[in-house]
Scaffold this motif. Sequence first.
Motif, short mmCIF file in Angstrom:
data_model
loop_
_atom_site.label_atom_id
_atom_site.label_comp_id
_atom_site.label_asym_id
_atom_site.label_seq_id
_atom_site.Cartn_x
_atom_site.Cartn_y
_atom_site.Cartn_z
N CYS A 187 0.83 -1.21 0.00
CA CYS A 187 0.00 0.00 0.00
C CYS A 187 0.86 1.25 0.00
O CYS A 187 0.51 2.27 -0.63
CB CYS A 187 -0.95 -0.01 1.20
SG CYS A 187 -2.36 -1.14 1.00
N ARG A 191 0.65 4.22 -2.73
CA ARG A 191 0.47 5.61 -2.33
C ARG A 191 1.55 6.50 -2.98
O ARG A 191 1.27 7.61 -3.44
CB ARG A 191 0.57 5.73 -0.82
CG ARG A 191 -0.77 5.66 -0.12
CD ARG A 191 -0.69 6.38 1.23
NE ARG A 191 -1.54 5.69 2.19
CZ ARG A 191 -1.14 4.76 3.04
NH1 ARG A 191 0.13 4.42 3.06
NH2 ARG A 191 -1.96 4.18 3.87
N GLY A 194 0.74 7.59 -6.25
CA GLY A 194 -0.41 8.47 -6.39
C GLY A 194 -1.75 7.88 -6.05
O GLY A 194 -2.78 8.57 -6.18
N ALA A 195 -1.80 6.64 -5.62
CA ALA A 195 -3.09 6.03 -5.28
C ALA A 195 -3.62 6.64 -3.99
O ALA A 195 -2.92 6.68 -2.98
CB ALA A 195 -2.92 4.52 -5.11
N PRO A 196 -4.86 7.13 -4.00
CA PRO A 196 -5.43 7.77 -2.79
C PRO A 196 -5.94 6.73 -1.78
O PRO A 196 -7.14 6.54 -1.60
CB PRO A 196 -6.58 8.60 -3.36
CG PRO A 196 -7.02 7.85 -4.58
CD PRO A 196 -5.78 7.21 -5.15
N ALA A 198 -6.58 5.76 1.84
CA ALA A 198 -6.74 6.39 3.15
C ALA A 198 -6.36 5.41 4.26
O ALA A 198 -6.55 4.19 4.12
CB ALA A 198 -8.18 6.86 3.34
N ARG A 307 -7.45 0.54 6.44
CA ARG A 307 -7.11 1.13 5.14
C ARG A 307 -8.32 1.05 4.21
O ARG A 307 -9.02 0.02 4.18
CB ARG A 307 -5.93 0.41 4.51
CG ARG A 307 -4.59 0.75 5.15
CD ARG A 307 -3.48 -0.11 4.62
NE ARG A 307 -2.17 0.38 5.05
CZ ARG A 307 -1.06 -0.35 5.06
NH1 ARG A 307 -1.10 -1.62 4.68
NH2 ARG A 307 0.09 0.17 5.45
N THR A 311 -12.01 5.66 -2.48
CA THR A 311 -12.20 7.02 -1.98
C THR A 311 -13.24 7.74 -2.83
O THR A 311 -13.13 7.76 -4.06
CB THR A 311 -10.88 7.81 -2.00
OG1 THR A 311 -9.90 7.11 -1.23
CG2 THR A 311 -11.08 9.21 -1.43
N ASP A 312 -14.25 8.30 -2.16
CA ASP A 312 -15.32 9.03 -2.86
C ASP A 312 -15.94 8.20 -3.97
O ASP A 312 -16.25 8.70 -5.06
CB ASP A 312 -14.77 10.34 -3.44
CG ASP A 312 -14.29 11.30 -2.37
OD1 ASP A 312 -14.87 11.28 -1.26
OD2 ASP A 312 -13.34 12.06 -2.63
N ALA A 316 -8.96 3.20 -5.76
CA ALA A 316 -7.60 3.74 -5.83
C ALA A 316 -6.72 2.92 -6.75
O ALA A 316 -5.73 3.42 -7.29
CB ALA A 316 -6.99 3.78 -4.43
#
Length: 498
Positions: A187, A191, A194-196, A198, A307, A311-312, A316
């Motif tokens: 993970c 990240r 650029g992977a969002p 959380a 994790r 997102t939204d 990701a």
Amino acid sequence: MSERVLVIGAGMAGLCTALALAPTGREVVLLERDPSPPPGDADEAFRDWNRRGVGHLRHSHAFLARLRSLIRDEHRPLLDDLLASGCREITFAEMLTDLHKPRYQPRPIDADMVVLTSRRTTLELIMRRYVERLPGVSIRPETFVRELVVETPADRPLAVTGVRLEDGEVLSADLVVDAAGRTSGACEQLRALGAPIAEVSESAGILYFTRHYRLRPGQAEPPRGKNPASGDMGYMKFGVFPADNGCFSITICVPEIEFEMRKAILDPEVFDRLCREIPGLVPWLEPERTEGVSKVFGMGDLHSRWRDLVTDGKPAVTGFFALGDGLVRTNPLYGRGCSFAAVSAYQLRDTLAESADPAARALRYHERIQAEIRPYYDNMLEQDRAAVRRARQTLTPGYKPSFRSRMTKSFLEDGLNIAVRSDPELMREALRSFHMLEHPSAWLRRPKNLAKVMGYWAKGKRANAAAYPPKLGPEREALYTALGVSPTADIERLAAEG
């Protein structure tokens, strides 16, 4: 299915992934950094199996009914293998107290509330040998995955297409499953690209200390007595964990802020002396009955972590699924880590069956994990936070709890706990939630159950006297003094720190 699945890790999470996906016809390849288990029996595995990637391998384990039921229903021959190897089952009837037994009426659902107990090495050894025999499954030991192979399109989520090994070899796959545990860097790599993704994390506030024992030839486990073999003394938790082949372990949980005890308890002599100060542990450590067979294993850096790979409402990453400690970490006190991994693996299986679209799969898996795992995670997080507060209050001279705190404590200790210890129906309901057979708070939301709990609370301590367990052990100051550990050093340290 023609899909190829690479699974990073062949621990519990990886093995559960193989159990879930092998019957679907997919090719499943497990890439394991550690060496294969020794060729011998369960004792040899416990003694010699080198598993650097599993820090809690030799700590106490009991495998919840949800995990045991999945094995029973999906791979009955595996359950038979486990029992033949010495693993044990503890039934619901065996969990009942003397107060329950006169009122107990067996029900069909009791067959689902069975706990599987063994040393962790035994469970993994037998599961691994079983998985290696499954069609389409292979395990590559001593294979270290250096990084994921990732495509980074400008207009779509990152797409994982394989892995790169330490020696530079690239393995391609339709799906990559991260089952490498809490130290996985997958993970973090995503990240960085650029992977969002959380993430929330906080300390569980405790450390674990475990020692293993074996019954001497001809000896049996002590009968269940009035003094419980597990409990919470307020400043310390303890528990006996029966295992396979005449073995058992004892785990002591100490708050992180108790530095002096943390240092002392690593000495096996101090550990055993501590246990002999707790009445419920004394019969387990009678010299003629048992002998210690290991050092004291310590385990720290215990965090709860969640994790989100969506997102939204947008994934990701595609082609990549995390499960086990790489996705959700929890306090081992609740014994749900292995069950979380198994449930997630079967949620992945069902997700893959619903759609072949990579984005739809990522979204649906996220939804399933939120529904199946998140309620238990949130429940445990609340309990950890409360335990951290109590530990600090214990070391705060002159602390006086608020009226609300006193009422909450009374409800739990004099109402809920007494009701569950007295009423077999409530015991059944509470254990179904604990063992992940239903939502963790569903049982107490039922008006009938809540009314029963309130009824016991209203009766008062005198009427419920028979349901209270004996004093679990000495007060903190008395225990520390008996062990030659300063009871004031950490109090003074915290006061100095403000």
